[in-house]
Design an enzyme around this catalytic site. Structure first.
Site, PDB file in Angstrom:
ATOM      1  N   LYS A 277       0.876  -1.185   0.000  1.00 36.04           N
ATOM      2  CA  LYS A 277       0.000   0.000   0.000  1.00 36.04           C
ATOM      3  C   LYS A 277       0.902   1.221   0.000  1.00 36.04           C
ATOM      4  O   LYS A 277       2.036   1.158   0.475  1.00 36.04           O
ATOM      5  CB  LYS A 277      -0.856   0.008   1.281  1.00 36.04           C
ATOM      6  CG  LYS A 277      -2.080   0.881   1.200  1.00 36.04           C
ATOM      7  CD  LYS A 277      -3.271   0.114   0.637  1.00 36.04           C
ATOM      8  CE  LYS A 277      -4.485   1.001   0.488  1.00 36.04           C
ATOM      9  NZ  LYS A 277      -5.619   0.255  -0.081  1.00 36.04           N
TER      10      LYS A 277
HETATM   11  P1  NAD Z   1     -13.159   7.550  -2.839  1.00 30.67           P
HETATM   12  O1  NAD Z   1     -12.139   8.542  -2.461  1.00 30.67           O
HETATM   13  O2  NAD Z   1     -13.559   7.402  -4.267  1.00 30.67           O
HETATM   14  O3  NAD Z   1     -14.515   7.800  -1.990  1.00 30.67           O
HETATM   15  C1  NAD Z   1     -14.552   7.895  -0.599  1.00 30.67           C
HETATM   16  C2  NAD Z   1     -15.939   8.393  -0.207  1.00 30.67           C
HETATM   17  O4  NAD Z   1     -16.084   8.332   1.206  1.00 30.67           O
HETATM   18  C3  NAD Z   1     -16.216   9.845  -0.607  1.00 30.67           C
HETATM   19  O5  NAD Z   1     -17.561   9.950  -1.034  1.00 30.67           O
HETATM   20  C4  NAD Z   1     -16.021  10.605   0.708  1.00 30.67           C
HETATM   21  O6  NAD Z   1     -16.725  11.841   0.751  1.00 30.67           O
HETATM   22  C5  NAD Z   1     -16.602   9.591   1.663  1.00 30.67           C
HETATM   23  N1  NAD Z   1     -16.240   9.748   3.069  1.00 30.67           N
HETATM   24  C6  NAD Z   1     -15.006   9.942   3.623  1.00 30.67           C
HETATM   25  N2  NAD Z   1     -15.122  10.016   4.962  1.00 30.67           N
HETATM   26  C7  NAD Z   1     -16.432   9.856   5.259  1.00 30.67           C
HETATM   27  C8  NAD Z   1     -17.187   9.825   6.457  1.00 30.67           C
HETATM   28  N3  NAD Z   1     -16.608   9.986   7.648  1.00 30.67           N
HETATM   29  N4  NAD Z   1     -18.532   9.608   6.387  1.00 30.67           N
HETATM   30  C9  NAD Z   1     -19.145   9.443   5.200  1.00 30.67           C
HETATM   31  N5  NAD Z   1     -18.482   9.461   4.023  1.00 30.67           N
HETATM   32  C10 NAD Z   1     -17.154   9.674   4.056  1.00 30.67           C
HETATM   33  O7  NAD Z   1     -12.622   6.147  -2.248  1.00 30.67           O
HETATM   34  P2  NAD Z   1     -13.006   4.678  -2.735  1.00 30.67           P
HETATM   35  O8  NAD Z   1     -12.025   4.250  -3.752  1.00 30.67           O
HETATM   36  O9  NAD Z   1     -14.466   4.594  -3.016  1.00 30.67           O
HETATM   37  O10 NAD Z   1     -12.660   3.843  -1.411  1.00 30.67           O
HETATM   38  C11 NAD Z   1     -13.571   3.761  -0.318  1.00 30.67           C
HETATM   39  C12 NAD Z   1     -13.121   2.654   0.604  1.00 30.67           C
HETATM   40  O11 NAD Z   1     -13.067   1.409  -0.111  1.00 30.67           O
HETATM   41  C13 NAD Z   1     -11.719   2.827   1.211  1.00 30.67           C
HETATM   42  O12 NAD Z   1     -11.708   2.265   2.514  1.00 30.67           O
HETATM   43  C14 NAD Z   1     -10.842   1.996   0.295  1.00 30.67           C
HETATM   44  O13 NAD Z   1      -9.648   1.562   0.928  1.00 30.67           O
HETATM   45  C15 NAD Z   1     -11.770   0.831   0.013  1.00 30.67           C
HETATM   46  N6  NAD Z   1     -11.458   0.096  -1.222  1.00 30.67           N
HETATM   47  C16 NAD Z   1     -11.430   0.742  -2.435  1.00 30.67           C
HETATM   48  C17 NAD Z   1     -11.154   0.001  -3.579  1.00 30.67           C
HETATM   49  C18 NAD Z   1     -11.201   0.617  -4.950  1.00 30.67           C
HETATM   50  O14 NAD Z   1     -11.078  -0.130  -5.934  1.00 30.67           O
HETATM   51  N7  NAD Z   1     -11.363   1.925  -5.079  1.00 30.67           N
HETATM   52  C19 NAD Z   1     -10.868  -1.379  -3.472  1.00 30.67           C
HETATM   53  C20 NAD Z   1     -10.928  -1.994  -2.225  1.00 30.67           C
HETATM   54  C21 NAD Z   1     -11.225  -1.245  -1.104  1.00 30.67           C
END
Ligand code: NAD
Length: 423
Positions: free
Chosen positions: A111
């Site tokens: 990561k």
């Molecule tokens: P992103 O940056 O596209 O979106 C994150 C979202 O969460 C945004 O809408 C933001 O406003 C919101 N957010 C942040 N803090 C918040 C809170 N306290 N309350 C409510 N909403 C909140 O990120 P993403 O890629 O969608 O990733 C989201 C999660 O999924 C992370 O934990 C990431 O590690 C995990 N993840 C992502 C992927 C991927 O392919 N993108 C894969 C596996 C896991």
């Protein structure tokens, strides 16, 4: 490893707790346990790119952790937030080791992180920062070492800049092999990667419904986070007939008891940058979204969203962990006592890394897969891995998290023994 500034419910503490419990269940020796738990490499670098028009620099810390590469080159996204720390990245890299092992792709866990607020950066400023990050970590990145991807705060445009920065440094048009996944399709990306994590989340919810004899099309769904994972999960689950009643992002929440129109909400977020103020719903607080009366809750924002303080207030029958480590261990215990069926992160959100693996092989072979092929392989892999975990949980009378961790860690141990213990 210290807990740094993460506080008591940090992602690292959750990751350590989960693996230490697994080590005990599997009765691993101390030496093997250390090989499994301790990160191989933890790097912290300070960079000073000139990102502003007036020549001012941004002084930013960047982090890269390669936790374990027994099963292959380390894989894991780049997180850009104002608070990201080396410990947070270590916990997330550890999770990636179990996730890649469980979903059965030949990668280890890694990561990286950039401490900056993407919301405060103009596109050109973010590009300079991403390129400065790439140059600073370039010697630790490559198809045989660490292959990054998008995570919170980064997206496919950023991955395109990373690939360009690396090929430009070598004076070539393309890289030799896959240095980064989640790129734009025009630059060697794969169709369907953007949707992969959200589709995978919905595949596991559908599989859970089948096994628990529940009907997904009657479900009310609440989703925390409306970025990549949250918004795709919302569209995909609505397409299956479920009713998305509550959604939040960092700005606040929106609710409609008859179901939000997800496509209109996506348009609203594109135009205004936030969920709050959506005309098709009523504004509610972030806590209200988690505590909504619903059948499925999908935490898809950040880690430690559900703690011992709010776990007792959750009404969902199923929690699908779209985010990494959204539950603290204490919250996990409370919810298990309340008979909530939890689909653990290393299974639930593994669709992204599975399709990243397809992108890696596609780029290595200079091949092009179709959307149908990608979605078919993703759906099959998510379902078969769900079955594996569910059957083990039934057989051993344990939780889905314990079963998933036992399978994942056993494979890493088998990999260590198969490679041999000598250097
Ligand atoms: P992103 O940056 O596209 O979106 C994150 C979202 O969460 C945004 O809408 C933001 O406003 C919101 N957010 C942040 N803090 C918040 C809170 N306290 N309350 C409510 N909403 C909140 O990120 P993403 O890629 O969608 O990733 C989201 C999660 O999924 C992370 O934990 C990431 O590690 C995990 N993840 C992502 C992927 C991927 O392919 N993108 C894969 C596996 C896991």
């Amino acid at each position: 490893m210290t807990n740094g500034n993460d506080g008591p419910s940090s992602v690292l503490q959750t990751a350590l707790w989960n693996v230490q419990q697994t080590v005990r269940r599997l009765k691993l020796t101390d030496d093997i346990a250390r090989r499994v738990i301790e990160p191989a490499e933890r790097i912290s670098i300070r960079i000073h790119p000139v990102i502003h028009d007036d020549g001012r620099m941004l002084h930013a810390d960047v982090f890269l952790v390669r936790h374990n590469d027994v099963l292959g080159p380390t894989k894991g996204g780049i997180r850009m937030t104002p608070t990201v720390s080396l410990d947070e990245i270590t916990g997330l890299a550890m999770e990636m080791t179990w996730k890649t092992s469980l979903i059965g792709v030949p990668f280890g866990g890694g990561k990286s992180g950039i401490r900056a607020d993407p919301a405060l950066l103009k596109p050109a400023e973010k590009e300079v920062l991403i390129r400065a990050f790439t140059r600073s970590v370039q010697r630790h990145v490559g198809p045989e070492i660490y292959v990054p991807a998008p995570d919170m705060g980064t997206n496919e445009n950023d991955m395109g800049h990373i690939r360009d920065c690396i090929s430009y440094s070598g004076g070539t048009s393309i890289t030799t092999g896959c240095f980064v996944t989640g790129k734009p399709v025009l630059l060697g990306g794969i169709v369907g990667r953007r949707e992969a994590t959200g589709y995978g989340v919905v595949s596991t919810i559908a599989a859970a419904c089948k096994h628990l004899n529940l009907n997904l099309s009657n479900f009310r769904v609440a989703i925390q986070g409306f970025g990549n994972v949250g918004s795709v999960t919302a569209s995909a689950i609505a397409e299956q007939g479920a009713c998305v009643v509550a959604v939040s992002d960092i700005s606040g929440g929106t609710f409609c008891k008859d179901g939000l129109n997800v496509q209109k909400l996506i348009e609203h977020v594109k135009t205004t940058g936030k969920v709050k103020g959506f005309a098709g719903g009523k504004d509610i607080s972030l806590d209200d979204v988690l505590e909504t009366e619903c059948d499925v809750l999908v935490p898809a924002a950040t880690h430690s969203a559900i703690t011992q303080k709010n776990a007792g207030l959750i009404h969902a029958k199923i929690i699908a962990e779209g985010a990494n480590a959204p539950l603290t261990p204490q919250a996990d215990d409370i919810l298990i006592d309340h008979k909530v069926f939890i689909i653990p992160d290393i299974l639930c959100n593994a669709g992204g890394v599975f399709v990243s693996y397809l992108e890696y092989t596609q780029e290595t072979q200079r091949d092009q897969m179709t959307r149908t092929e990608v979605e078919h392989r993703l759906n099959n892999r998510m379902k078969s891995t769900f079955e594996l975990v569910f059957n083990r949980a039934e057989k051993t009378r344990s939780t889905m998290r314990h079963a998933a961790m036992d399978i994942a860690v056993t494979r890493v141990v088998d990999g260590i023994l198969a490679r041999g213990l000598l250097p």
